[in-house]
Design a protein around this motif. Structure first.
Motif, PDB file in Angstrom:
ATOM      1  N   TRP A 227       0.823  -1.188   0.000  1.00  0.00           N
ATOM      2  CA  TRP A 227       0.000   0.000   0.000  1.00  0.00           C
ATOM      3  C   TRP A 227       0.865   1.249   0.000  1.00  0.00           C
ATOM      4  CZ3 TRP A 227      -5.152  -1.196  -0.553  1.00  0.00           C
ATOM      5  CH2 TRP A 227      -5.466  -2.550  -0.385  1.00  0.00           C
ATOM      6  N   ASP A 228       0.406   2.341   0.578  1.00  0.00           N
ATOM      7  CA  ASP A 228       1.127   3.602   0.460  1.00  0.00           C
ATOM      8  C   ASP A 228       1.460   4.166   1.820  1.00  0.00           C
ATOM      9  OD1 ASP A 228      -1.482   4.194   1.187  1.00  0.00           O
ATOM     10  OD2 ASP A 228      -1.466   6.157   0.229  1.00  0.00           O
ATOM     11  N   GLY A 229       2.167   5.282   1.805  1.00  0.00           N
ATOM     12  CA  GLY A 229       2.356   6.113   2.987  1.00  0.00           C
ATOM     13  C   GLY A 229       3.009   5.438   4.167  1.00  0.00           C
ATOM     14  N   ALA A 230       2.441   5.704   5.348  1.00  0.00           N
ATOM     15  CA  ALA A 230       3.020   5.219   6.598  1.00  0.00           C
ATOM     16  C   ALA A 230       3.066   3.702   6.647  1.00  0.00           C
ATOM     17  CB  ALA A 230       2.203   5.757   7.781  1.00  0.00           C
ATOM     18  N   TYR A 231       2.137   3.034   5.963  1.00  0.00           N
ATOM     19  CA  TYR A 231       2.093   1.569   6.018  1.00  0.00           C
ATOM     20  C   TYR A 231       3.304   0.955   5.328  1.00  0.00           C
ATOM     21  CZ  TYR A 231       0.324  -3.213   5.616  1.00  0.00           C
ATOM     22  OH  TYR A 231       0.176  -4.573   5.688  1.00  0.00           O
ATOM     23  N   VAL A 232       3.552   1.353   4.084  1.00  0.00           N
ATOM     24  CA  VAL A 232       4.700   0.776   3.378  1.00  0.00           C
ATOM     25  C   VAL A 232       6.005   1.217   4.037  1.00  0.00           C
ATOM     26  CG1 VAL A 232       5.006   2.586   1.637  1.00  0.00           C
ATOM     27  CG2 VAL A 232       5.616   0.243   1.093  1.00  0.00           C
ATOM     28  N   LYS A 233       6.035   2.409   4.609  1.00  0.00           N
ATOM     29  CA  LYS A 233       7.218   2.842   5.348  1.00  0.00           C
ATOM     30  C   LYS A 233       7.490   1.892   6.515  1.00  0.00           C
ATOM     31  CE  LYS A 233       8.943   6.670   8.206  1.00  0.00           C
ATOM     32  NZ  LYS A 233       8.646   8.023   8.744  1.00  0.00           N
ATOM     33  N   SER A 234       6.429   1.473   7.213  1.00  0.00           N
ATOM     34  CA  SER A 234       6.607   0.563   8.345  1.00  0.00           C
ATOM     35  C   SER A 234       7.153  -0.783   7.890  1.00  0.00           C
ATOM     36  CB  SER A 234       5.278   0.371   9.090  1.00  0.00           C
ATOM     37  OG  SER A 234       4.382  -0.467   8.375  1.00  0.00           O
ATOM     38  N   GLN A 235       6.784  -1.216   6.686  1.00  0.00           N
ATOM     39  CA  GLN A 235       7.308  -2.472   6.167  1.00  0.00           C
ATOM     40  C   GLN A 235       8.771  -2.332   5.750  1.00  0.00           C
ATOM     41  OE1 GLN A 235       4.253  -3.003   3.145  1.00  0.00           O
ATOM     42  NE2 GLN A 235       3.307  -4.659   4.319  1.00  0.00           N
ATOM     43  N   ILE A 236       9.087  -1.214   5.095  1.00  0.00           N
ATOM     44  CA  ILE A 236      10.469  -0.994   4.653  1.00  0.00           C
ATOM     45  C   ILE A 236      11.410  -0.920   5.846  1.00  0.00           C
ATOM     46  CG2 ILE A 236      12.020   0.680   3.573  1.00  0.00           C
ATOM     47  CD1 ILE A 236       9.700   1.335   1.629  1.00  0.00           C
TER      48      ILE A 236
ATOM     49  N   VAL B 110       9.445  -2.224  -4.105  1.00  0.00           N
ATOM     50  CA  VAL B 110       8.101  -2.091  -3.563  1.00  0.00           C
ATOM     51  C   VAL B 110       7.228  -1.327  -4.544  1.00  0.00           C
ATOM     52  CG1 VAL B 110       6.714  -1.315  -1.627  1.00  0.00           C
ATOM     53  CG2 VAL B 110       9.039  -2.112  -1.230  1.00  0.00           C
ATOM     54  N   ILE B 111       6.120  -1.929  -4.913  1.00  0.00           N
ATOM     55  CA  ILE B 111       5.175  -1.347  -5.873  1.00  0.00           C
ATOM     56  C   ILE B 111       3.888  -1.005  -5.122  1.00  0.00           C
ATOM     57  CG2 ILE B 111       3.819  -1.783  -7.965  1.00  0.00           C
ATOM     58  CD1 ILE B 111       5.998  -3.861  -8.721  1.00  0.00           C
ATOM     59  N   GLN B 112       3.400   0.199  -5.298  1.00  0.00           N
ATOM     60  CA  GLN B 112       2.186   0.620  -4.614  1.00  0.00           C
ATOM     61  C   GLN B 112       0.945   0.315  -5.449  1.00  0.00           C
ATOM     62  OE1 GLN B 112       2.416   4.713  -3.433  1.00  0.00           O
ATOM     63  NE2 GLN B 112       4.222   4.407  -2.166  1.00  0.00           N
ATOM     64  N   TYR B 113      -0.143  -0.032  -4.727  1.00  0.00           N
ATOM     65  CA  TYR B 113      -1.441  -0.205  -5.386  1.00  0.00           C
ATOM     66  C   TYR B 113      -2.532   0.188  -4.415  1.00  0.00           C
ATOM     67  CZ  TYR B 113      -3.019  -4.663  -3.173  1.00  0.00           C
ATOM     68  OH  TYR B 113      -3.471  -5.637  -2.310  1.00  0.00           O
ATOM     69  N   THR B 114      -3.787   0.130  -4.868  1.00  0.00           N
ATOM     70  CA  THR B 114      -4.902   0.541  -4.019  1.00  0.00           C
ATOM     71  C   THR B 114      -5.866  -0.597  -3.741  1.00  0.00           C
ATOM     72  OG1 THR B 114      -6.135   1.328  -5.958  1.00  0.00           O
ATOM     73  CG2 THR B 114      -4.792   2.948  -4.779  1.00  0.00           C
ATOM     74  N   GLY B 115      -5.426  -1.835  -3.956  1.00  0.00           N
ATOM     75  CA  GLY B 115      -6.270  -2.982  -3.643  1.00  0.00           C
ATOM     76  C   GLY B 115      -6.914  -3.590  -4.874  1.00  0.00           C
ATOM     77  N   GLY B 116      -7.630  -4.695  -4.650  1.00  0.00           N
ATOM     78  CA  GLY B 116      -8.314  -5.378  -5.739  1.00  0.00           C
ATOM     79  C   GLY B 116      -7.464  -6.477  -6.349  1.00  0.00           C
TER      80      GLY B 116
ATOM     81  N   THR C 113      -6.687   6.088  -1.289  1.00  0.00           N
ATOM     82  CA  THR C 113      -5.473   5.710  -0.581  1.00  0.00           C
ATOM     83  C   THR C 113      -5.509   6.282   0.831  1.00  0.00           C
ATOM     84  OG1 THR C 113      -4.125   7.653  -1.138  1.00  0.00           O
ATOM     85  CG2 THR C 113      -4.218   5.868  -2.771  1.00  0.00           C
ATOM     86  N   GLY C 114      -4.776   5.620   1.733  1.00  0.00           N
ATOM     87  CA  GLY C 114      -4.722   6.098   3.105  1.00  0.00           C
ATOM     88  C   GLY C 114      -4.165   7.500   3.214  1.00  0.00           C
ATOM     89  N   GLN C 115      -3.217   7.833   2.344  1.00  0.00           N
ATOM     90  CA  GLN C 115      -2.643   9.181   2.352  1.00  0.00           C
ATOM     91  C   GLN C 115      -3.689  10.233   1.998  1.00  0.00           C
ATOM     92  OE1 GLN C 115       0.725   8.281  -0.358  1.00  0.00           O
ATOM     93  NE2 GLN C 115       2.037   9.180   1.209  1.00  0.00           N
ATOM     94  N   GLU C 116      -4.568   9.913   1.052  1.00  0.00           N
ATOM     95  CA  GLU C 116      -5.605  10.866   0.657  1.00  0.00           C
ATOM     96  C   GLU C 116      -6.501  11.216   1.841  1.00  0.00           C
ATOM     97  OE1 GLU C 116      -7.463  10.453  -3.484  1.00  0.00           O
ATOM     98  OE2 GLU C 116      -6.791   8.426  -3.019  1.00  0.00           O
ATOM     99  N   ALA C 117      -6.882  10.201   2.617  1.00  0.00           N
ATOM    100  CA  ALA C 117      -7.772  10.444   3.751  1.00  0.00           C
ATOM    101  C   ALA C 117      -7.147  11.422   4.734  1.00  0.00           C
ATOM    102  CB  ALA C 117      -8.093   9.121   4.447  1.00  0.00           C
ATOM    103  N   ILE C 118      -5.873  11.224   5.049  1.00  0.00           N
ATOM    104  CA  ILE C 118      -5.190  12.112   5.988  1.00  0.00           C
ATOM    105  C   ILE C 118      -5.038  13.512   5.399  1.00  0.00           C
ATOM    106  CG2 ILE C 118      -3.058  12.501   7.269  1.00  0.00           C
ATOM    107  CD1 ILE C 118      -4.811  10.190   8.294  1.00  0.00           C
ATOM    108  N   ARG C 119      -4.745  13.584   4.102  1.00  0.00           N
ATOM    109  CA  ARG C 119      -4.571  14.896   3.466  1.00  0.00           C
ATOM    110  C   ARG C 119      -5.879  15.686   3.474  1.00  0.00           C
ATOM    111  NH1 ARG C 119      -1.793  13.238  -0.330  1.00  0.00           N
ATOM    112  NH2 ARG C 119      -3.350  12.872  -1.929  1.00  0.00           N
TER     113      ARG C 119
END
Length: 358
Positions: free
Chosen positions: A27-36, A53-59, A213-219
């Motif tokens: 996924w994106d943002g803080a989540y993928v950062k936590s994995q990295i 690491v490739i980002q996507y939005t699900g599905g 995306t999770g980042q959009e919600a926070i923004r």
């Protein structure tokens, strides 16, 4: 710093990695950062293998396309459980034996250490997260304290934001309309119940902005485009930690967990499995929690966390008292029926009854 992260994370439309590298989709943002920071860097150093690491939005549409064409670049993927069940049932994922996963530090076999009773043979649980309501408490004289407040435009006027998906939103609509949590899926399984959920969502639809995306919600919250938004609890926690004036409403939060999966017909399933073994270690999951407040799906990992850390997780005893677990099996069976109707509903306009201040 932005250039640093841009170098680590490739977009889904970016260049395909070389044959000796592993493409991991997340996924994106803080989540993928936590994995990295939690284990991907450590895996690269320990194994000598490169991870892109490739980002996507699900599905699962892209998984279906790649696997059936035998042209797989998405080798390992972090999937929402209901999507993992669907993809597994379609034969798009490799099966994974939990006995191949590392034991707990005390020797407990992985099969006995993972928290869930496996919902799919094609996935290995990683972390539990939650969709919550978030808001800036400074924008309210009396901040919202119940899920129903999200749907109350009279007492809490202003724009809302929701993830552009029926999952979670349908459940919240029914709960806000008085349906007990333990009856939500029984009601939602009927045509009358589905109509009821859409009718509740209709009341706020003209005032909703949709995020993917999770980042959009926070923004949307940070820029004051909305007064309340659904959001992933870990993303809100990360924003609070960096000084944003946000709060979490845990009432009736929807919790769920993701799984690691291997796309079938990939070039190197052994390397993919090697990565999942490392990512699923107790130590890897514990380190990830340092960077995001999601609950590790191994008993041994939870036991190693400080009590204050455990209290922030969506799976803490206090938070689970008013929580709804997303029924991944139900959604795997009903998404294809509900998703088209949800998309048609999004396209229809509803008259705004009155102008509301933001």
């Amino acid at each position: 710093m932005q250039a640093f992260w841009a170098g680590l994370i490739l977009s889904a439309t970016g260049a395909v990695a070389s044959a000796d590298a592993l493409n991991v989709v997340s996924w994106d943002g803080a989540y993928v950062k936590s994995q990295i920071l939690g284990y991907i860097r450590d895996y690269e150093q320990a194994s000598g293998n490169r991870v892109n690491v490739i980002q996507y939005t699900g599905g699962i549409d892209e998984i279906r396309s790649q696997s059936r064409a035998w042209n797989v670049s998405w080798e390992v993927i972090d999937l929402e459980l209901y999507d993992a069940i669907r993809a597994c049932n379609e034969g798009l994922l490799e099966t994974i034996d939990l006995d191949d996963m590392p034991a707990a530090p005390d020797g407990t076999p992985a099969r006995d250490d993972f928290i869930n009773h496996r919902a799919t043979p094609c996935g290995v649980a990683n972390v539990a997260s939650a969709t919550v309501i978030s808001f800036d408490p400074q924008r309210f004289e009396t901040p919202p304290d119940a899920l129903e407040d999200f749907f109350d435009l009279d007492v809490y006027p202003g724009k809302r934001a929701l993830r552009k998906t029926p999952q979670g939103n349908m459940e919240w609509a029914l709960i806000a309309d008085g349906v007990p949590r333990d009856k939500v899926y029984d009601v939602l399984s009927t045509e009358q119940g589905l109509n009821r959920a859409f009718a509740v969502l209709n009341r706020i639809k003209p005032h909703v902005q949709w995020w993917e995306t999770g980042q959009e919600a926070i923004r949307l919250l940070e820029t004051e485009q909305v007064v309340m938004s659904s959001a992933y609890n870990g993303r809100v926690g990360a924003a609070i930690d960096r000084g944003e004036s946000l709060d979490i409403l845990w009432d009736n939060h929807v919790w769920y967990y993701d799984v690691w999966a291997i796309v079938k017909n990939g070039r190197n399933p052994d390397l993919a499995l090697d990565f999942i073994r490392f990512a699923s270690k107790t130590e890897s999951l514990v380190k990830q929690v340092k960077y995001i407040s999601y609950g590790p799906m191994r008993h041994s990992a939870v036991a190693m966390l400080d009590e204050k850390v455990r209290d922030r997780l969506p799976t803490s005893e206090a938070h689970l008292k008013t929580a709804l677990e997303l029924d991944a099996v139900w959604w795997s069976e009903n998404l294809d029926r509900i998703q088209p109707r949800f998309e048609r509903w999004l396209e229809r306009s509803i008259m705004v009854p009155k102008a509301l201040p933001r």
